[in-house]
Design a protein around this motif. Structure first.
Motif, PDB file in Angstrom:
ATOM      1  N   THR A 142       0.835  -1.210   0.000  1.00 57.23           N
ATOM      2  CA  THR A 142       0.000   0.000   0.000  1.00 57.23           C
ATOM      3  C   THR A 142       0.865   1.253   0.000  1.00 57.23           C
ATOM      4  OG1 THR A 142      -0.129   0.191   2.412  1.00 57.23           O
ATOM      5  CG2 THR A 142      -1.816  -1.177   1.310  1.00 57.23           C
ATOM      6  N   ASN A 143       2.185   1.067   0.027  1.00 64.80           N
ATOM      7  CA  ASN A 143       3.123   2.188   0.033  1.00 64.80           C
ATOM      8  C   ASN A 143       2.805   3.163   1.179  1.00 64.80           C
ATOM      9  OD1 ASN A 143       5.066   2.066  -2.507  1.00 64.80           O
ATOM     10  ND2 ASN A 143       3.078   1.226  -3.106  1.00 64.80           N
ATOM     11  N   GLY A 144       2.750   2.590   2.359  1.00 60.17           N
ATOM     12  CA  GLY A 144       2.535   3.389   3.556  1.00 60.17           C
ATOM     13  C   GLY A 144       1.151   3.972   3.656  1.00 60.17           C
ATOM     14  N   GLY A 145       0.171   3.321   3.027  1.00 57.91           N
ATOM     15  CA  GLY A 145      -1.196   3.802   3.047  1.00 57.91           C
ATOM     16  C   GLY A 145      -1.542   4.739   1.903  1.00 57.91           C
ATOM     17  N   HIS A 146      -0.622   4.908   0.975  1.00 53.31           N
ATOM     18  CA  HIS A 146      -0.876   5.777  -0.189  1.00 53.31           C
ATOM     19  C   HIS A 146      -1.872   5.122  -1.144  1.00 53.31           C
ATOM     20  CE1 HIS A 146       0.013   9.136  -2.796  1.00 53.31           C
ATOM     21  NE2 HIS A 146       0.405   8.344  -3.771  1.00 53.31           N
ATOM     22  N   PHE A 147      -1.749   3.814  -1.341  1.00 55.77           N
ATOM     23  CA  PHE A 147      -2.736   3.054  -2.106  1.00 55.77           C
ATOM     24  C   PHE A 147      -3.846   2.601  -1.157  1.00 55.77           C
ATOM     25  CE2 PHE A 147       0.586   1.244  -5.344  1.00 55.77           C
ATOM     26  CZ  PHE A 147       0.796   2.518  -5.828  1.00 55.77           C
ATOM     27  N   PHE A 192      -9.454   9.247  -2.826  1.00 56.11           N
ATOM     28  CA  PHE A 192      -8.952  10.233  -3.789  1.00 56.11           C
ATOM     29  C   PHE A 192      -8.537  11.538  -3.112  1.00 56.11           C
ATOM     30  CE2 PHE A 192     -11.440   7.305  -6.312  1.00 56.11           C
ATOM     31  CZ  PHE A 192     -10.609   7.078  -7.403  1.00 56.11           C
ATOM     32  N   ALA A 193      -8.143  11.432  -1.857  1.00 58.51           N
ATOM     33  CA  ALA A 193      -7.607  12.569  -1.126  1.00 58.51           C
ATOM     34  C   ALA A 193      -6.305  12.164  -0.437  1.00 58.51           C
ATOM     35  CB  ALA A 193      -8.603  13.087  -0.101  1.00 58.51           C
ATOM     36  N   THR A 194      -6.370  11.055   0.290  1.00 59.21           N
ATOM     37  CA  THR A 194      -5.161  10.518   0.919  1.00 59.21           C
ATOM     38  C   THR A 194      -4.866   9.086   0.485  1.00 59.21           C
ATOM     39  OG1 THR A 194      -6.407   9.773   2.861  1.00 59.21           O
ATOM     40  CG2 THR A 194      -5.432  11.985   2.959  1.00 59.21           C
ATOM     41  N   THR A 195      -5.872   8.399  -0.043  1.00 57.19           N
ATOM     42  CA  THR A 195      -5.652   7.051  -0.585  1.00 57.19           C
ATOM     43  C   THR A 195      -6.066   7.031  -2.046  1.00 57.19           C
ATOM     44  OG1 THR A 195      -7.836   6.261   0.123  1.00 57.19           O
ATOM     45  CG2 THR A 195      -5.993   5.946   1.649  1.00 57.19           C
ATOM     46  N   TRP A 196      -5.306   6.256  -2.828  1.00 62.27           N
ATOM     47  CA  TRP A 196      -5.450   6.316  -4.281  1.00 62.27           C
ATOM     48  C   TRP A 196      -5.467   4.922  -4.890  1.00 62.27           C
ATOM     49  CZ3 TRP A 196      -6.188  11.200  -5.971  1.00 62.27           C
ATOM     50  CH2 TRP A 196      -5.792  12.224  -5.103  1.00 62.27           C
ATOM     51  N   GLY A 235       7.565   3.262  -1.343  1.00 60.33           N
ATOM     52  CA  GLY A 235       7.108   2.657  -0.100  1.00 60.33           C
ATOM     53  C   GLY A 235       6.377   3.595   0.835  1.00 60.33           C
ATOM     54  N   GLN A 236       6.138   4.823   0.394  1.00 55.78           N
ATOM     55  CA  GLN A 236       5.490   5.799   1.268  1.00 55.78           C
ATOM     56  C   GLN A 236       4.801   6.868   0.426  1.00 55.78           C
ATOM     57  OE1 GLN A 236       8.648   7.570   3.515  1.00 55.78           O
ATOM     58  NE2 GLN A 236       9.749   8.248   1.710  1.00 55.78           N
ATOM     59  N   PRO A 237       3.844   7.590   1.019  1.00 54.01           N
ATOM     60  CA  PRO A 237       3.223   8.680   0.287  1.00 54.01           C
ATOM     61  C   PRO A 237       4.244   9.786   0.005  1.00 54.01           C
ATOM     62  CG  PRO A 237       1.920   8.089   2.233  1.00 54.01           C
ATOM     63  CD  PRO A 237       3.235   7.402   2.356  1.00 54.01           C
ATOM     64  N   ALA A 238       4.176  10.368  -1.164  1.00 50.95           N
ATOM     65  CA  ALA A 238       5.031  11.515  -1.499  1.00 50.95           C
ATOM     66  C   ALA A 238       4.361  12.271  -2.637  1.00 50.95           C
ATOM     67  CB  ALA A 238       6.425  11.062  -1.894  1.00 50.95           C
ATOM     68  N   TYR A 239       4.313  13.557  -2.520  1.00 50.49           N
ATOM     69  CA  TYR A 239       3.706  14.392  -3.546  1.00 50.49           C
ATOM     70  C   TYR A 239       4.738  15.322  -4.181  1.00 50.49           C
ATOM     71  CZ  TYR A 239      -0.695  12.628  -1.721  1.00 50.49           C
ATOM     72  OH  TYR A 239      -1.718  11.803  -1.341  1.00 50.49           O
ATOM     73  N   SER A 240       5.480  16.039  -3.365  1.00 50.45           N
ATOM     74  CA  SER A 240       6.441  17.009  -3.875  1.00 50.45           C
ATOM     75  C   SER A 240       7.674  16.338  -4.475  1.00 50.45           C
ATOM     76  CB  SER A 240       6.887  17.929  -2.735  1.00 50.45           C
ATOM     77  OG  SER A 240       7.978  18.727  -3.121  1.00 50.45           O
ATOM     78  N   ALA A 241       8.171  16.917  -5.567  1.00 51.67           N
ATOM     79  CA  ALA A 241       9.434  16.446  -6.139  1.00 51.67           C
ATOM     80  C   ALA A 241      10.573  16.567  -5.132  1.00 51.67           C
ATOM     81  CB  ALA A 241       9.765  17.234  -7.402  1.00 51.67           C
ATOM     82  N   PHE A 242      10.445  17.497  -4.197  1.00 53.43           N
ATOM     83  CA  PHE A 242      11.492  17.685  -3.198  1.00 53.43           C
ATOM     84  C   PHE A 242      11.581  16.507  -2.226  1.00 53.43           C
ATOM     85  CE2 PHE A 242      11.127  21.874  -4.893  1.00 53.43           C
ATOM     86  CZ  PHE A 242      12.354  22.490  -4.674  1.00 53.43           C
ATOM     87  N   GLU A 243      10.594  15.625  -2.227  1.00 55.46           N
ATOM     88  CA  GLU A 243      10.637  14.434  -1.382  1.00 55.46           C
ATOM     89  C   GLU A 243      11.395  13.288  -2.050  1.00 55.46           C
ATOM     90  OE1 GLU A 243       6.780  13.705   0.933  1.00 55.46           O
ATOM     91  OE2 GLU A 243       6.096  14.938  -0.752  1.00 55.46           O
ATOM     92  N   GLY A 244      11.772  13.465  -3.304  1.00 54.93           N
ATOM     93  CA  GLY A 244      12.423  12.394  -4.046  1.00 54.93           C
ATOM     94  C   GLY A 244      13.935  12.489  -4.041  1.00 54.93           C
ATOM     95  N   GLN A 245      14.539  11.515  -4.697  1.00 49.71           N
ATOM     96  CA  GLN A 245      15.995  11.465  -4.825  1.00 49.71           C
ATOM     97  C   GLN A 245      16.387  10.998  -6.212  1.00 49.71           C
ATOM     98  OE1 GLN A 245      17.439   8.807  -1.767  1.00 49.71           O
ATOM     99  NE2 GLN A 245      17.449  10.417  -0.214  1.00 49.71           N
ATOM    100  N   THR A 246      17.574  11.406  -6.628  1.00 53.08           N
ATOM    101  CA  THR A 246      18.142  10.888  -7.858  1.00 53.08           C
ATOM    102  C   THR A 246      18.627   9.464  -7.608  1.00 53.08           C
ATOM    103  OG1 THR A 246      20.368  11.667  -7.323  1.00 53.08           O
ATOM    104  CG2 THR A 246      18.918  13.209  -8.510  1.00 53.08           C
TER     105      THR A 246
END
Length: 197
Positions: free
Chosen positions: A64-69, A78-82, A113-124
């Protein structure tokens, strides 16, 4: 004035992926058009950027990727789960075919594995954050484009402003899920100091 100082702007391309354009599991109307428009923008203005950073949702399969799915047997809100989307092992996580990647200097994955929206939460791939990439390039100003205006684009713009960057949301180069939430997001981004083109 050296080249680094003169080219202190970056382009952030947010989540222009198969699952977020028409035909995808979380399709946004106008997604394919946005991909093509971003490619045209890069062809015409790519030299203006010290860095071009493209983010992707990159979720784990069978999780569920930390409850994201949404949980099995439940419906997404469609607000916190998708619904399941942008699973790293499937084609939904790939960039949309209309997006020209030839000018992209950095690829960022987020939501592993977790919810993330902003590109700033990601990594190369080598573990660098967007903030560190921008800092290393001497960037003080970013243009933001992508999908979706009311979710990941909004979060990226707000994080960029919180980082002290000048931010412009480029007109015609983003698409939202819904009119009402997109309008609210535009107002929020503008109130945070972003230039809404």
């Amino acid at each position: 004035m050296n080249e680094r100082t003169e080219r202190a702007k970056a382009l952030l391309i947010v989540d222009v992926q198969n699952d977020f354009v028409e035909g995808g599991s979380l399709a946004v109307t106008g997604g394919h058009d946005v991909a093509a428009a971003i490619s045209r923008h890069l062809e015409e203005h790519g030299d203006a950027y010290a860095a071009v950073i493209a983010s992707r949702d990159w979720h784990e399969a069978g999780s569920t990727n930390g409850g994201h799915f949404h949980a099995p047997g439940e419906e997404p809100d469609f607000a916190t789960t998708w619904p399941v989307h942008c699973v790293s092992t499937g084609p939904g996580s790939d960039y949309a075919p209309g997006l020209d990647l030839s000018r992209v200097t950095h690829h960022v994955r987020k939501g592993v594995g977790q919810p993330a929206y902003s590109a700033f939460e990601g990594q190369t791939e080598d573990g660098a954050t967007v903030a560190s990439v921008l800092d290393e390039a001497g960037v003080t100003e970013v243009d933001v484009v992508g999908i979706a205006t009311d979710y990941c684009v909004r979060a990226t713009v707000l994080d960029a402003r919180n980082a002290g960057l000048e931010v412009t949301l480029l007109p015609g180069l983003h698409a939202g899920v819904a009119e009402e939430t997109s309008r609210a997001a535009l107002e929020e981004m503008g109130a945070a100091g972003a230039v809404i083109g």
